[in-house]
Design a protein around this motif. Sequence first.
Motif, PDB file in Angstrom:
ATOM      1  N   ALA A 183      40.578 144.499  15.316  1.00  0.00           N
ATOM      2  CA  ALA A 183      39.786 145.419  16.136  1.00  0.00           C
ATOM      3  C   ALA A 183      39.135 146.487  15.278  1.00  0.00           C
ATOM      4  CB  ALA A 183      40.662 146.049  17.210  1.00  0.00           C
ATOM      5  N   ARG A 184      39.789 146.872  14.179  1.00  0.00           N
ATOM      6  CA  ARG A 184      39.215 147.867  13.268  1.00  0.00           C
ATOM      7  C   ARG A 184      37.913 147.368  12.656  1.00  0.00           C
ATOM      8  NH1 ARG A 184      42.559 148.360   8.022  1.00  0.00           N
ATOM      9  NH2 ARG A 184      41.477 146.372   7.771  1.00  0.00           N
ATOM     10  N   LEU A 196      41.269 141.324  19.646  1.00  0.00           N
ATOM     11  CA  LEU A 196      41.115 141.582  21.082  1.00  0.00           C
ATOM     12  C   LEU A 196      41.995 142.722  21.583  1.00  0.00           C
ATOM     13  CD1 LEU A 196      40.950 137.940  22.534  1.00  0.00           C
ATOM     14  CD2 LEU A 196      39.053 139.440  21.852  1.00  0.00           C
ATOM     15  N   THR A 197      42.616 143.462  20.677  1.00  0.00           N
ATOM     16  CA  THR A 197      43.473 144.573  21.117  1.00  0.00           C
ATOM     17  C   THR A 197      42.670 145.698  21.760  1.00  0.00           C
ATOM     18  OG1 THR A 197      43.425 145.512  18.886  1.00  0.00           O
ATOM     19  CG2 THR A 197      45.302 144.099  19.443  1.00  0.00           C
ATOM     20  N   VAL A 198      41.350 145.719  21.549  1.00  0.00           N
ATOM     21  CA  VAL A 198      40.511 146.748  22.173  1.00  0.00           C
ATOM     22  C   VAL A 198      39.913 146.268  23.493  1.00  0.00           C
ATOM     23  CG1 VAL A 198      39.909 147.901  20.023  1.00  0.00           C
ATOM     24  CG2 VAL A 198      38.511 145.989  20.813  1.00  0.00           C
ATOM     25  N   LEU A 199      40.216 145.037  23.877  1.00  0.00           N
ATOM     26  CA  LEU A 199      39.630 144.469  25.093  1.00  0.00           C
ATOM     27  C   LEU A 199      40.027 145.298  26.308  1.00  0.00           C
ATOM     28  CD1 LEU A 199      37.946 141.918  25.909  1.00  0.00           C
ATOM     29  CD2 LEU A 199      40.113 140.867  26.545  1.00  0.00           C
ATOM     30  N   GLU A 200      39.088 145.515  27.209  1.00  0.00           N
ATOM     31  CA  GLU A 200      39.344 146.295  28.416  1.00  0.00           C
ATOM     32  C   GLU A 200      39.149 145.436  29.657  1.00  0.00           C
ATOM     33  OE1 GLU A 200      37.018 149.840  28.391  1.00  0.00           O
ATOM     34  OE2 GLU A 200      37.928 150.613  26.548  1.00  0.00           O
ATOM     35  N   SER A 201      39.708 145.893  30.752  1.00  0.00           N
ATOM     36  CA  SER A 201      39.602 145.150  32.011  1.00  0.00           C
ATOM     37  C   SER A 201      38.147 144.952  32.413  1.00  0.00           C
ATOM     38  CB  SER A 201      40.350 145.896  33.117  1.00  0.00           C
ATOM     39  OG  SER A 201      39.869 147.231  33.255  1.00  0.00           O
TER      40      SER A 201
END
Length: 618
Positions: free
Chosen positions: A361-362, A283-288
């Motif tokens: 995320a990769r 979830l490190t690529v999760l955006e608002s």
Amino acid sequence: MSTFDSTKQLLPAILQDVTRGKIQLPDFQRGWVWDDSHVRSLLVSIARSFPVGAVMLLETGGDVRFQVRPIENVKIPGRHPDPELLILDGQQRLTSLTQVLMLNEPVRTFDEKGKPIRRFYYLDIRKALEDGSLDDAFIAIEEDRKQKSNFGRTVDLDLSSLELECRQLYFPCNQILNSDKWEESLQEHAPEHFAVYMQFRRKVLNAFREYQLPVIELKKETSKEAVCLVFEKVNTGGVPLSVFELVTATYAADGFNLRDDWFGSELRKKEGRLQRLRREPVLTVLESTDFLQAITLLHTYERRQQDLAAGKVGKSASPVSAKRAAVLALELETYQKWADAVEGAFKEAARFLRQEYVYSARDLPYRTQLAPLAAVLAMLGNRWREPLIYDKLARWYWCGVLGELYGGAVETRIANDVEDLLDWIGGGASEPRTVYEASFSPGRLDTLRSRLAAAYKGLSILVLREGAKDFFWKASVKDLDVDEVALDIHHLFPRIWCEKRGIKPAVYNSIVNKAQISYKANRTIGGRAPSEYLRALQNHPNVRLDDAGMNRLLESHLIDPETMRADDFAAFFDRRKQALLGLVEIAMGKSIPQNAPIDAPVDEEDLTREELGFAEDQ
């Protein structure tokens, strides 16, 4: 009916409204960033009566409410007034003019390197009256009103008092719109200059006082979505305004800090939802926007179910939506109702993905699948772990990945999938659209060369899920990855070997001819034929494998050992291709026609070697 008026207004009247708080900024507007050269260029344009562009204002009092703030450095005494108009376009120009012309303090601007500076602006009266010299007439001096050289040791121009200004005929720009006080000082200290000053007043000061600025005023009936779109269109030079920023400004009007809730605040010692969610590597690529979309999906799904229960049909029933307009319409009460549940659902989504061997995320094929997945999991609660439900979720997920259906604009697909998937899980006979629309052509394996492609990531994950083991360490590749052992994507039939035999890059760069293996194994392979490097690996003192043991390692990657030992590229390619297609069929839950047309959504012919996703042959 028109939603705007267009007119011209006197510059002094507009700036007066700014200083009184009648005109303010919506809080989603970014800070003032103009440097000294931009400020002086604007002043010259107005002095010459040149057009400087229209400003766009939004009438307040409608349904669109924002947190507001005055223009930079404007201090409004007493109770902070409610604005009558908000600036959508023209912030930099109005802020510059307000600071220079209306405030009795130094202008806070920037030098050419972006360093903050404080300056007073002056007009050299004599130079302003010379033909063609107006560009050089405007000067900016430090806040002590002294122009210096020789590293500050020599004062070249001292304007630290009204008397010095008058005697040297330097006019302060903050007196341009009302020069009564300065004129009185001129009469007192340098009356001999009054005739020259009057020429300057007629030529330059009146240009400012009579300048008419074009104004486009949006009426209060303008929708929030339209405000957002207009702002982005007129601010083409800046960073596009995000939905999150606009919603943040809306909620702030009700006293809720969405930025703190999402990002957290060190100052206020508050942990944000994003910080908690990003503890999950995937979830490190999760955006608002993903988070807001998930809440919007749940809210609109719930509203649709209520409409259907009330007997509404067709277009009379509210649609499930993840579109921009629906997100912008999200009320604070609705956000607060669903936020905790959605945060928990994203964590559950990470657990689901781990079970599917998507750990980081990769590895994640599509970030855009996270929002619908979280929305569905929020509705299901712990039921998503039940075998029959889990199987349907997994099938939907892999159809989206391998069918490559979640690239580009996917708002409509997201909304359809949430409604379809929940209905299917609930016993409905119809498969979700993503499931029945998904297809995978055998020819796609031939064109799949970039590790950035969703289907490439998906296939790699499926191979690892089958238990692929490293040729050197003999351990699971996934375990090695978790333990941070250096891994490479390498050609099984090396590039150099293929090129010597006339095999085209379009063929040997295919995913069919690649495997994820350790750096140690890669070094042993080099550019040699498979039959040679397999023997070298088997005989390595740290490996020591017989043929049967090495064959099992190859087979864990769906590689046929016989074709590798025979250096038979054509047979190897065909057999591994069929094995990979078998994995795809199982994951998607549908058979793949052998004569299906090739549909490669990404043209990968001209990608770099790094983008193609393999290590150099050693």
